[in-house]
Design a protein around this motif. Structure first.
Motif, PDB file in Angstrom:
ATOM      1  N   LEU A  58      30.836  33.788  32.110  1.00 15.73           N
ATOM      2  CA  LEU A  58      29.937  33.819  33.264  1.00 15.73           C
ATOM      3  C   LEU A  58      29.562  32.410  33.707  1.00 15.73           C
ATOM      4  CD1 LEU A  58      27.938  35.314  35.226  1.00 15.73           C
ATOM      5  CD2 LEU A  58      26.286  35.278  33.323  1.00 15.73           C
ATOM      6  N   ASP A  59      29.177  31.561  32.746  1.00 18.05           N
ATOM      7  CA  ASP A  59      28.716  30.211  33.123  1.00 18.05           C
ATOM      8  C   ASP A  59      29.834  29.171  33.071  1.00 18.05           C
ATOM      9  OD1 ASP A  59      29.005  29.503  30.420  1.00 18.05           O
ATOM     10  OD2 ASP A  59      26.874  29.702  29.977  1.00 18.05           O
ATOM     11  N   GLU A  60      31.083  29.630  32.873  1.00 19.96           N
ATOM     12  CA  GLU A  60      32.276  28.782  32.954  1.00 19.96           C
ATOM     13  C   GLU A  60      32.339  27.716  31.870  1.00 19.96           C
ATOM     14  OE1 GLU A  60      33.785  28.188  37.162  1.00 19.96           O
ATOM     15  OE2 GLU A  60      31.634  28.423  37.573  1.00 19.96           O
ATOM     16  N   THR A  61      31.828  28.051  30.681  1.00 15.39           N
ATOM     17  CA  THR A  61      31.930  27.135  29.546  1.00 15.39           C
ATOM     18  C   THR A  61      32.922  27.630  28.502  1.00 15.39           C
ATOM     19  OG1 THR A  61      30.068  28.222  28.407  1.00 15.39           O
ATOM     20  CG2 THR A  61      29.551  26.330  29.838  1.00 15.39           C
ATOM     21  N   ALA A  62      33.544  28.781  28.727  1.00 16.71           N
ATOM     22  CA  ALA A  62      34.479  29.342  27.759  1.00 16.71           C
ATOM     23  C   ALA A  62      35.793  28.566  27.759  1.00 16.71           C
ATOM     24  CB  ALA A  62      34.759  30.805  28.076  1.00 16.71           C
ATOM     25  N   PRO A  63      36.452  28.449  26.603  1.00 17.07           N
ATOM     26  CA  PRO A  63      37.798  27.865  26.598  1.00 17.07           C
ATOM     27  C   PRO A  63      38.715  28.679  27.508  1.00 17.07           C
ATOM     28  CG  PRO A  63      36.945  28.090  24.354  1.00 17.07           C
ATOM     29  CD  PRO A  63      35.993  28.826  25.250  1.00 17.07           C
ATOM     30  N   GLY A  64      39.524  27.994  28.299  1.00 18.25           N
ATOM     31  CA  GLY A  64      40.466  28.689  29.168  1.00 18.25           C
ATOM     32  C   GLY A  64      39.816  29.516  30.259  1.00 18.25           C
ATOM     33  N   VAL A  65      38.620  29.102  30.701  1.00 18.28           N
ATOM     34  CA  VAL A  65      37.892  29.890  31.695  1.00 18.28           C
ATOM     35  C   VAL A  65      38.639  29.978  33.030  1.00 18.28           C
ATOM     36  CG1 VAL A  65      36.532  27.983  32.677  1.00 18.28           C
ATOM     37  CG2 VAL A  65      35.575  30.322  32.612  1.00 18.28           C
ATOM     38  N   GLU A  66      39.612  29.103  33.254  1.00 19.38           N
ATOM     39  CA  GLU A  66      40.409  29.179  34.481  1.00 19.38           C
ATOM     40  C   GLU A  66      41.118  30.534  34.615  1.00 19.38           C
ATOM     41  OE1 GLU A  66      40.175  24.916  33.052  1.00 19.38           O
ATOM     42  OE2 GLU A  66      40.686  26.851  32.146  1.00 19.38           O
ATOM     43  N   ALA A  67      41.273  31.214  33.495  1.00 16.74           N
ATOM     44  CA  ALA A  67      41.924  32.523  33.512  1.00 16.74           C
ATOM     45  C   ALA A  67      41.147  33.546  34.327  1.00 16.74           C
ATOM     46  CB  ALA A  67      42.100  33.040  32.078  1.00 16.74           C
ATOM     47  N   THR A  68      39.865  33.327  34.546  1.00 20.05           N
ATOM     48  CA  THR A  68      39.032  34.306  35.251  1.00 20.05           C
ATOM     49  C   THR A  68      39.197  34.244  36.758  1.00 20.05           C
ATOM     50  OG1 THR A  68      37.114  32.810  35.390  1.00 20.05           O
ATOM     51  CG2 THR A  68      37.297  34.182  33.416  1.00 20.05           C
ATOM     52  N   GLU A  69      39.826  33.196  37.291  1.00 20.92           N
ATOM     53  CA  GLU A  69      39.939  33.022  38.732  1.00 20.92           C
ATOM     54  C   GLU A  69      41.044  33.904  39.307  1.00 20.92           C
ATOM     55  OE1 GLU A  69      37.858  31.394  40.579  1.00 20.92           O
ATOM     56  OE2 GLU A  69      36.734  30.755  38.805  1.00 20.92           O
ATOM     57  N   PRO A  70      40.740  34.747  40.293  1.00 16.74           N
ATOM     58  CA  PRO A  70      41.761  35.630  40.881  1.00 16.74           C
ATOM     59  C   PRO A  70      42.885  34.832  41.534  1.00 16.74           C
ATOM     60  CG  PRO A  70      39.542  36.299  41.555  1.00 16.74           C
ATOM     61  CD  PRO A  70      39.417  34.955  40.912  1.00 16.74           C
ATOM     62  N   VAL A  71      44.125  35.272  41.291  1.00 14.69           N
ATOM     63  CA  VAL A  71      45.271  34.579  41.878  1.00 14.69           C
ATOM     64  C   VAL A  71      46.293  35.526  42.503  1.00 14.69           C
ATOM     65  CG1 VAL A  71      45.094  32.561  40.358  1.00 14.69           C
ATOM     66  CG2 VAL A  71      46.476  34.532  39.644  1.00 14.69           C
ATOM     67  N   ALA A  72      46.129  36.844  42.296  1.00 12.77           N
ATOM     68  CA  ALA A  72      47.137  37.784  42.800  1.00 12.77           C
ATOM     69  C   ALA A  72      46.501  39.147  43.051  1.00 12.77           C
ATOM     70  CB  ALA A  72      48.276  37.925  41.788  1.00 12.77           C
ATOM     71  N   PRO A  73      47.082  39.960  43.928  1.00 10.37           N
ATOM     72  CA  PRO A  73      46.562  41.316  44.153  1.00 10.37           C
ATOM     73  C   PRO A  73      46.797  42.194  42.926  1.00 10.37           C
ATOM     74  CG  PRO A  73      48.621  41.007  45.326  1.00 10.37           C
ATOM     75  CD  PRO A  73      48.248  39.660  44.780  1.00 10.37           C
ATOM     76  N   ALA A  74      45.908  43.169  42.742  1.00  9.99           N
ATOM     77  CA  ALA A  74      46.022  44.072  41.586  1.00  9.99           C
ATOM     78  C   ALA A  74      45.628  45.482  41.997  1.00  9.99           C
ATOM     79  CB  ALA A  74      45.142  43.581  40.443  1.00  9.99           C
ATOM     80  N   GLY A  75      46.320  46.015  42.973  1.00  5.19           N
ATOM     81  CA  GLY A  75      45.980  47.341  43.451  1.00  5.19           C
ATOM     82  C   GLY A  75      44.953  47.268  44.562  1.00  5.19           C
ATOM     83  N   GLU A  76      44.661  48.401  45.142  1.00  4.15           N
ATOM     84  CA  GLU A  76      43.768  48.453  46.299  1.00  4.15           C
ATOM     85  C   GLU A  76      42.364  47.965  45.950  1.00  4.15           C
ATOM     86  OE1 GLU A  76      42.201  51.699  49.636  1.00  4.15           O
ATOM     87  OE2 GLU A  76      43.688  52.265  48.121  1.00  4.15           O
ATOM     88  N   GLY A  77      41.905  46.941  46.666  1.00  2.00           N
ATOM     89  CA  GLY A  77      40.538  46.459  46.511  1.00  2.00           C
ATOM     90  C   GLY A  77      40.293  45.551  45.327  1.00  2.00           C
ATOM     91  N   SER A  78      41.328  45.199  44.561  1.00  6.62           N
ATOM     92  CA  SER A  78      41.146  44.364  43.377  1.00  6.62           C
ATOM     93  C   SER A  78      42.138  43.209  43.362  1.00  6.62           C
ATOM     94  CB  SER A  78      41.315  45.188  42.098  1.00  6.62           C
ATOM     95  OG  SER A  78      40.289  46.138  41.951  1.00  6.62           O
ATOM     96  N   GLU A  79      41.750  42.172  42.630  1.00  2.00           N
ATOM     97  CA  GLU A  79      42.620  41.028  42.382  1.00  2.00           C
ATOM     98  C   GLU A  79      42.662  40.791  40.885  1.00  2.00           C
ATOM     99  OE1 GLU A  79      42.294  37.810  45.779  1.00  2.00           O
ATOM    100  OE2 GLU A  79      40.280  38.436  45.155  1.00  2.00           O
TER     101      GLU A  79
END
Length: 352
Positions: free
Chosen positions: A275-296
């Motif tokens: 949540l506060d972006e201090t986790a290792p590898g937190v870049e993984a949480t950023e949406p980069v691709a579609p994932a079905g209707e209404g989701s990324e």
């Protein structure tokens, strides 16, 4: 005899055999524990919401995190009760990918064949990013006749359907037919991703997860077993959707897709760090691709209506972890029955 006919005959024989096994073990469904602790208002709310959801319940632990405020609700459990978190494990594998990219060990477009012995198979050209965004073209499972029979048996015996070695996992990838490079959820793909990252780091997956995610966050009660030898004699057990006691799922080489065991205390730390972006590898949480209707999707993490989340389910446990950086809230739900808690997780993200 044609292969399809052989497969059908084997499946019928297996089905008859496991029917007898299933009939011999009539489940006695548990009920939601009346031993409660934590925030009284949250306990009442969770109890009411669970009563409206299908499925058997036993032990449940919930955390609602708002900044420095953490409210908990426990049913037959404490914040150190152990749960299988199932596919929430994929977010840990995703964090390891983002971290490995930061370290220069791999790149997002590194082909899987550069790390695993896939020869000239179609799977060799799959990139790590495609695996992480569930767009590799791999099927959900490595599924041949043997796996089909094994799945039938484990459904009736409530045992772990996984357990391949790394060599067997890689062999399955060499033989796999690829579909379209579009969103298709694949446990198979994430197992391969985790094993590839272990090769890149010259390590094994459980150690990699411990050293690069769990230890930096102080998640001392979280680990990734790969066999029942890694579990304590009194390891927590769960229940199937029908209420039958389930064997532990440790998944073998498929561990990066779903073997992690944790506690509410540790998962609350994990959720807050993302949540506060201090986790290792937190870049993984950023949406980069579609994932079905209404989701990324980012690396493993899905984002729907502003909520970044992932769920998990094994033969005897269900879980849900999510957060919303706009509202500053995170929620963790852990449950020791194979009954979905997704609806509860999303509802707690929205409550005032």
């Amino acid at each position: 005899m044609k292969r399809s006919t052989k497969t059908t005959i084997v499946a019928v024989i297996a089905a008859v055999a496991v029917f007898g096994l299933g009939a011999a073990a009539i489940p006695r469904p548990p009920t939601l524990s009346t031993e409660t602790s934590g925030d009284a208002a949250l306990v009442a709310e969770v109890s009411d919401r669970l009563a409206e959801l299908p499925g058997v319940r036993d032990r449940v632990s919930v955390a609602v995190i708002d900044g420095d405020d953490v409210r908990e609700a426990h049913f037959g459990a404490t914040n150190t009760t152990e749960y299988e978190i199932g596919s929430v494990t994929k977010t840990i594998t995703a964090a390891l990918l983002a971290d490995a990219i930061d370290r220069g060990e791999v790149a997002a477009d590194t082909p899987l064949g550069d790390l695993l012995e896939l020869g000239s198979s179609p799977a060799a050209s799959i990139t790590l990013a495609e695996l992480a965004t569930q767009s590799s073209g791999l099927p959900r499972l490595a599924f041949g006749p043997a796996e089909f029979v094994s799945t039938l048996v484990t459904q009736y015996t409530a045992s772990d359907p996984y357990g391949a070695t790394v060599d067997e996992l890689v062999a399955g990838a060499r033989d796999a037919d690829l579909g379209e490079k579009e969103y298709l959820y694949s446990n198979f793909g994430f197992a391969l991703l985790g094993q590839a990252l272990a090769v890149a780091a010259n390590n094994d997956y459980p150690t990699l997860a411990r050293e690069r995610v769990f230890e930096p966050l102080g998640m001392d009660d979280t680990f990734a077993p790969t066999s029942t030898d890694d579990l304590s004699d009194d390891a927590a057990t769960g229940y199937t959707a029908s209420g039958r006691e389930s064997d532990a799922w440790t998944l073998g080489a498929d561990a990066p897709a779903g073997s992690v065991r944790s506690t509410l205390a540790d998962m609350a730390v994990y959720a807050r760090a993302n949540l506060d972006e201090t986790a290792p590898g937190v870049e993984a949480t950023e949406p980069v691709a579609p994932a079905g209707e209404g989701s990324e999707i980012g690396y493993a993490w899905h984002t729907t209506d502003g909520v970044t989340w992932h769920n998990g389910m094994t033969g005897g446990f269900a879980s849900w972890v999510g957060f919303d950086r706009d509202t500053g809230r995170a929620v963790v739900v852990l449950n020791n029955t194979a009954a979905s808690v997704d609806e509860l997780g999303f509802a707690l993200m929205e409550e005032d």
